[in-house]
Design a protein around this motif. Structure first.
Motif, short mmCIF file in Angstrom:
data_model
loop_
_atom_site.label_atom_id
_atom_site.label_comp_id
_atom_site.label_asym_id
_atom_site.label_seq_id
_atom_site.Cartn_x
_atom_site.Cartn_y
_atom_site.Cartn_z
N ALA A 399 22.65 24.45 59.69
CA ALA A 399 22.00 25.56 60.39
C ALA A 399 22.90 26.21 61.44
N ALA A 400 23.80 25.44 62.03
CA ALA A 400 24.63 25.99 63.11
C ALA A 400 25.87 26.71 62.59
N PHE A 401 26.10 26.63 61.30
CA PHE A 401 27.34 27.18 60.74
C PHE A 401 27.40 28.70 60.96
N LEU A 402 28.47 29.13 61.60
CA LEU A 402 28.73 30.53 61.92
C LEU A 402 27.80 31.11 62.98
N GLY A 403 27.05 30.25 63.65
CA GLY A 403 26.35 30.70 64.85
C GLY A 403 25.13 31.56 64.62
N HIS A 404 24.59 31.53 63.42
CA HIS A 404 23.37 32.30 63.20
C HIS A 404 22.15 31.52 63.71
N SER A 405 21.04 32.23 63.86
CA SER A 405 19.83 31.58 64.34
C SER A 405 19.24 30.70 63.25
N PRO A 406 18.51 29.66 63.64
CA PRO A 406 17.80 28.87 62.63
C PRO A 406 16.72 29.72 61.97
N GLY B 95 25.55 35.13 67.34
CA GLY B 95 25.60 33.86 68.05
C GLY B 95 27.00 33.55 68.54
N GLU B 96 28.00 33.80 67.67
CA GLU B 96 29.38 33.56 68.08
C GLU B 96 29.83 34.56 69.14
N LEU B 97 29.28 35.78 69.10
CA LEU B 97 29.58 36.75 70.16
C LEU B 97 29.13 36.20 71.51
N ALA B 100 31.47 33.44 72.63
CA ALA B 100 32.78 33.93 73.07
C ALA B 100 32.67 34.56 74.45
N LEU B 101 31.64 35.36 74.66
CA LEU B 101 31.47 36.01 75.97
C LEU B 101 31.20 34.95 77.04
N ALA B 102 30.40 33.94 76.68
CA ALA B 102 30.10 32.87 77.64
C ALA B 102 31.36 32.09 78.02
N ALA B 103 32.33 32.05 77.10
CA ALA B 103 33.59 31.36 77.39
C ALA B 103 34.52 32.22 78.25
N GLY B 104 34.05 33.41 78.62
CA GLY B 104 34.84 34.27 79.49
C GLY B 104 35.90 35.07 78.77
#
Lengths: 412, 412
Positions: A399-406, B95-97, B100-104
Motif C-alpha cells: 500500500a505504501a509503494f510510491l506514496g499513494h493513499s491507501p 504523497g511523495e511530493l 519531499a517538501l517535508a524533508a526541506g
C-alpha cells in the motif's frame, strides 16, 4: 472477442446493472464511490458473503464446521459479519488475534497457526484462551513454558505436515520438506508429550494446499487428511478431539476456469464421515476457508485518469493499481500473467468495442490491471471494476509503494 | 559451497564484523536491534550512501547532475540526508511530493513523473512550483488548465517514450507501446503547444529502463537518449533546457552478478557531452538514480524464532518476511527465484557449516528469504541480515499482510 484481445477472467455471479452501471448490493458503482468520497475503493457485498455461507452449509454435512482464515481479508466490518455466520476463525499473527478479539469473536472459536510465532504472540494467544496450532517441537516447548509461567493451561493442537499435497493446488502447503507443521512421523510423540504435560489437547490441523478448482483433488486430500488424522491419533494413543481438514477451495480468476463442484465435495464428506469408527463419534471437524468465503464478494473500483495511445495501442490509466491489488497485476507469486475479471463499471451493460490495456498509476511496467482487454469505448472519468478483490487484496498489497493513499474499504 | 546448497547473492562492500557480529556503520547488529527495541528492522548506512554519491561524483562529468528517485526509499531521515547530497529529486505521487517538501527540499529541485496523476496531485505540484514530467497529451491539457485556474505558470517537461530500450534491463520502460511518456513522434507538436501556451518549458525526461549491470548497454541508451532529445528539440524548435537521461544503473543482487563499471559510463559521458553542438551549451543534464544510490546501503535484520527439521531439511523461521522484503522473496515480478545476499548477522565471521532454508513468519510458501543457503550453524535468537534492502524494501512490500507489525527503520 476481437483479434488481439486477451481474455478476461469470468465476472462472478451476483452483480447487476442499474442504468447501465455496475451495481453491487443494489447500489450503483458511482453511488458507492460518492459514499466513500473517492476512488480507489474496495466494496465487499455482505449479501454475497451470506449467500456463499448458505451454499456451503447446504453442501457440507452439518457435522463439518466452517472456519474463516482471517488472513484472506481482515477488514473489521467483514470480520464482524463473519462472526455471525461461521463457526471458527484461524489467525496467523498477534495482529490478527487483536482484530478477531476486537470483532467480538470468543477466544474459544479462534485457532492460531503460522510459523515463527514470537513469544509475545504465544503469550497473548495463550492468555486469551486461543488454541495454538503448533508448527514445530520448538514451538511446543515455548508454548508450554510460557503457559506454565503464566499459570495457564495451554490449549494446543498440532499442525501436521502431511506426506501428500493437494493436486492442482495454487499453493502446495504439504508434501515433502516444508516450514509448516510437524512432519507426520514426529507427531505421535509430540502429541503424547503435550498431553503428558497437562495441556488441553485440541487435535490436528492438516492443510494440504489452497486455491484448487478440482473437486476430485479436494475430495482425495480430505480423505487422506482424515485417514492421517485417525492414524496419528491411534499411534499417539490420544483422542481425536478436533480435526481441521484444511481448505483449498478455489475461485475462478481466469478465462477458462471452471467453478468448484461444491455439492460433490459435500457429498463425499457426507458419505465418508458417518463411516468413521465409533471412537471418532465425538470428533469435531471443520474446513478452513478464506478466499472461497470472501474473494468473489469483493470489487475494487478505480477511476480512469488518462486515456492515451502509444504505437497503436490504447492505454487506460487508472488512479488505483498494484499497490492495492498486487495479485491482479500478476506480480505476486505468479509466473504467467493472466487477466483477472475486469469491467468498465460505468458502462457495465455496454458492448465491447475497443481493445485497451488497463494500467495503474504506479511508475512501473509491472502495474497492469488488464492486458489488451476487450471493453466498451472508455473515457477519462469512467470507473473500472476489478473483480475477485475480496481476498488477498487491500491487506496483501504494498500500500505504501510510491506514496499513494491507501484504498478505502466498505462493506455493503 | 556444499553440494545441494544454492548460492547466495554477493554481500555488498562496506560491512564489517565486531566480535564476530555483523557491524553496520561501526555498530553491531545486536546493538542496532537494541536501539530499535525489536526486530525486524531496516538499517540504512549514511556512510555508504555518502560513499556512493562520492563515487558517482567522481565518475560522472560535473555537468551531469545527480537526481534521486524517491520511490526507491522514501524514509524521511534518508530523504533529509540525500537533500544535502544530490541535486534533484523525482517524485511519483502527491504523497511523495509531501514527503519531499517535508524533508526541506526546494520545489525547484523536484520533478514529478508517473502515469495517472490525479487533478489534485497536479494542482499541489503546480502550486508548489514543481516540474511536471508530462506523460500524455491529456495530462498536458489538464496541467495547463489547472495552472490557468490557479493563476500559475506551469513548469512542464515531457516524458518521452523512446523508440529504444535499455538492453539487459530488469525493467524495460521504453520501446514500443508503453503507458509511460509520449511517443517520440508526437513530442515536437506537444512541446510547441506547451511553449505556445506560455508554460515554463523544462525539456525532456527519457527513461529507457532500470536495474542494468551492463555499462555498455547504459552507454548506448544514454547516447541514444541524447540524440533523441537533441532531435526532438530541433524538430520542435524549442530549446533543450534540461534533459533527464534516465537511470538504469543496477546493483548486484545474485550470485554471479558483476558490479556495474561506473567509470566506463562516466568516461563515455565525459567524451560525449563536450562534443555537443553549441546550441546545447546551456542544457542541463542529469541522471536519475534510486536503487543505485541507496539499495546496497540498507540491511534488513530479522531474528530466528524457530529452527526445525522437515524431511531431512533444516528451516530457520524468522520474525520478518516478505511483508517487509517482498522482492527478496522472489515474488515481486520475478519469474525465477534466486537468493539475495543473506548472512547470519550474529555469526557473521563464522564459517558456513550447514545448509538451511531461511523462511519468514508468514503462513504462505511464498515467504522464503533464502533457499538452501550455506550458513554457520544457526540457533534460535540469532539475527539474520538480508542485504540490498535499502531500495524497494519497506515501502514496496505488503506490510499489512497477515497482520504483523511494520518493520522499524533507522538511518545510522
Amino acid at each position: 472477442m476481437s483479434a488481439g484481445a486477451r481474455p478476461l477472467g469470468p465476472v462472478p455471479a451476483g452483480f447487476g446493472a442499474i442504468d447501465g452501471e455496475l451495481a453491487i448490493a443494489g447500489l450503483r458503482a458511482s453511488e458507492l464511490v460518492a459514499r466513500a468520497g473517492n476512488t480507489p475503493l474496495f466494496v465487499y457485498s455482505a449479501a454475497l458473503i451470506r449467500a456463499r455461507v448458505t451454499e456451503l452449509r447446504q453442501a457440507l454435512p452439518a457435522r463439518v464446521a466452517l472456519h474463516y482464515a482471517v488472513k484472506a481479508n481482515p477488514f473489521a466490518p467483514l470480520l464482524a459479519l463473519l462472526a455471525e455466520l461461521v463457526d471458527g476463525f484461524d489467525i496467523a499473527s498477534g495482529g490478527e488475534l487483536a482484530l478477531a478479539l476486537a470483532a467480538g469473536i470468543a477466544p474459544g472459536r479462534i485457532s492460531f497457526a503460522g510459523p515463527g510465532k514470537r513469544d509475545d504472540e504465544l503469550a497473548a494467544a495463550l492468555a486469551a484462551g486461543v488454541t495454538i496450532n503448533l508448527e514445530s517441537e520448538g514451538e511446543a516447548a515455548r508454548a508450554l513454558a510460557i503457559a506454565a509461567s503464566l499459570g495457564l493451561r495451554a490449549r494446543l493442537a498440532i499442525r501436521v505436515n502431511p506426506d501428500f499435497d493437494l493436486k492442482g493446488s495454487g499453493m502446495k502447503m504439504g508434501g515433502g520438506a516444508k516450514p509448516f507443521g510437524v512432519d507426520a512421523a514426529l507427531v505421535p510423540a509430540l502429541a503424547r508429550h503435550i498431553v503428558a504435560q497437562g495441556a488441553e489437547w485440541r487435535g490436528f490441523h492438516i492443510f494440504a494446499g489452497s486455491q484448487s478448482l478440482d473437486a476430485e483433488a479436494i475430495i482425495t486430500a480430505q480423505r487422506e487428511t482424515l485417514a492421517l488424522a485417525m492414524r496419528l491419533a491411534a499411534e499417539a494413543g490420544v483422542a481425536l478431539v478436533h480435526c481441521n481438514l484444511g481448505g483449498g477451495f478455489g475461485i475462478p480468476y481466469f478465462a477458462g476456469d471452471q467453478r468448484l463442484d461444491l455439492p460433490r465435495i459435500g457429498a463425499a464428506l457426507d458419505a465418508g464421515l458417518p463411516a468413521l469408527p465409533a471412537r471418532f463419534a465425538d470428533t469435531g471437524f471443520c474446513v478452513e476457508l478464506g478466499r472461497y468465503l470472501v474473494g468473489e464478494a469483493g470489487v475494487y473500483l478505480t477511476r480512469i485518469v488518462d486515456r492515451k495511445h502509444s504505437h497503436g495501442e490504447t492505454f487506460l490509466v487508472c488512479d488505483g493499481g498494484l499497490h492495492h491489488q498486487l495479485a491482479a497485476s500478476g506480480n505476486f507469486g505468479t509466473v504467467v500473467r493472466r487477466n483477472y475479471p475486469l469491467a468498465n463499471a460505468s458502462r457495465f451493460a455496454a458492448p465491447a468495442e475497443e481493445i485497451a490495456t488497463v494500467v495503474g498509476c504506479l511508475c512501473t511496467p509491472m502495474d497492469r490491471l488488464a492486458e489488451r482487454a476487450h471493453l466498451p469505448q472508455s473515457a477519462v472519468g469512467d470507473l473500472v471494476a476489478l473483480f475477485c478483490a475480496g481476498a488477498y487484496g487491500a491487506s496483501a498489497s504494498p500500500a505504501a509503494f510510491l506514496g499513494h493513499s491507501p484504498a478505502a474499504e466498505m462493506l455493503v
